[in-house]
Design a protein around this motif. Structure first.
Motif, PDB file in Angstrom:
ATOM      1  N   TYR A  98       0.837  -1.193   0.000  1.00 28.31           N
ATOM      2  CA  TYR A  98       0.000   0.000   0.000  1.00 28.31           C
ATOM      3  C   TYR A  98       0.875   1.247   0.000  1.00 28.31           C
TER       4      TYR A  98
ATOM      5  N   VAL B 295       0.768   5.278   1.156  1.00 31.45           N
ATOM      6  CA  VAL B 295       0.051   6.232   1.996  1.00 31.45           C
ATOM      7  C   VAL B 295       0.687   7.610   1.857  1.00 31.45           C
TER       8      VAL B 295
ATOM      9  N   LYS C 201      -4.214  11.562   2.935  1.00 34.48           N
ATOM     10  CA  LYS C 201      -5.003  10.774   1.988  1.00 34.48           C
ATOM     11  C   LYS C 201      -5.191   9.346   2.483  1.00 34.48           C
ATOM     12  N   ALA C 202      -6.239   8.718   2.016  1.00 37.41           N
ATOM     13  CA  ALA C 202      -6.474   7.321   2.367  1.00 37.41           C
ATOM     14  C   ALA C 202      -5.416   6.430   1.714  1.00 37.41           C
ATOM     15  N   PRO C 203      -5.035   5.364   2.373  1.00 35.19           N
ATOM     16  CA  PRO C 203      -4.092   4.415   1.768  1.00 35.19           C
ATOM     17  C   PRO C 203      -4.629   3.883   0.445  1.00 35.19           C
TER      18      PRO C 203
ATOM     19  N   LEU D 100      -4.126   0.712  -2.455  1.00 35.10           N
ATOM     20  CA  LEU D 100      -3.574  -0.600  -2.784  1.00 35.10           C
ATOM     21  C   LEU D 100      -2.754  -0.507  -4.069  1.00 35.10           C
TER      22      LEU D 100
END
Lengths: 123, 106
Positions: free
Chosen positions: B36, B38, B42-44, B46
């Protein structure tokens, strides 16, 4: 488009409780396992808990076992985390996360994340 | 529980560099290894699943390899937008776990 919107975070004193919610849309919610993952300030990602599509499998990190309860309501397309006996070390940004459900395994990778809801535990 | 160890914990590189991050599991996990990205605020996201499969929409400069206990994430030609922290995660056991993260600075 998959959307995961967390709510319920806030500031609480040690020993108190808080309930997080996650509203899901854009996918068949009852098809996939769901998880909560947290990130403490300045720290890395930590998996907190996971729940299978039918709530038949519930798992927790050792650090929250016996204090947190994960649940879901497939009819409401919602995921929950009941957090009891909160500790200062539970302070973190809590993410609602969708499991990819790609294989027959219990868990797969996390393919969609919410923006997170912050929880602060302090006296 | 399975422990995931990443190295290095941070690195500094230049645009165009080839960057490699390693992840080691405390026991064999087959290819149940995911990566992932990050970015701050911000959101992680994939990047790689199943050790080597690129998630849809992820640039091809990212690649993953490995099986068993040793895995790598490679960025073939580093871009400025790749400045982020990268985490490996095992999805082999019922108790999931992440590595400690690798901060990539450009």
């Amino acid at each position: 488009e998959v959307q995961l919107v967390e709510s319920g975070g806030g500031s609480v004193q040690p020993g108190r409780s808080l309930r997080l919610s996650c509203a899901a849309s854009g996918f068949r919610f009852d098809d996939d396992a769901m998880h909560w993952v947290r990130q403490a300030p300045g720290k890395g990602l930590q998996w907190v808990s996971g729940i299978s599509w039918n709530s038949g499998t519930l798992e927790y990190a050792d650090s929250v076992k016996g204090r947190f309860i994960i649940s879901r309501d497939n009819a409401k397309k919602s995921l929950y985390l009941q957090m009891n006996y909160l500790r200062p070390e539970d302070t973190a940004l809590y993410y609602c996360v969708k499991d990819a459900g790609r294989t027959p395994r219990v868990w797969d990778e996390f393919d969609n994340w919410g923006q997170g809801t912050p929880v602060t535990v302090s006296s | 529980d399975i422990q995931m160890t990443q190295s290095p914990s941070s690195l500094s590189a230049s645009v165009g560099d080839r960057v490699t991050i390693t992840c080691r599991a405390s026991q064999t996990i087959g290819t149940s290894l995911n990566w992932y990205q990050v970015k701050t605020g911000k959101a992680p996201k994939l990047l790689i699943y199943g050790a080597s499969t690129l998630q849809s929409g992820v640039p091809s400069r990212f690649s993953g390899s490995g099986s068993g206990t040793d895995f790598t994430l490679t960025i073939s030609s580093l871009q400025s937008v790749d400045s982020a922290t990268y985490y490996c995660q095992q999805s082999y056991s019922i108790a999931l776990s992440f590595g400690g993260g690798t901060r990539v600075e450009i």
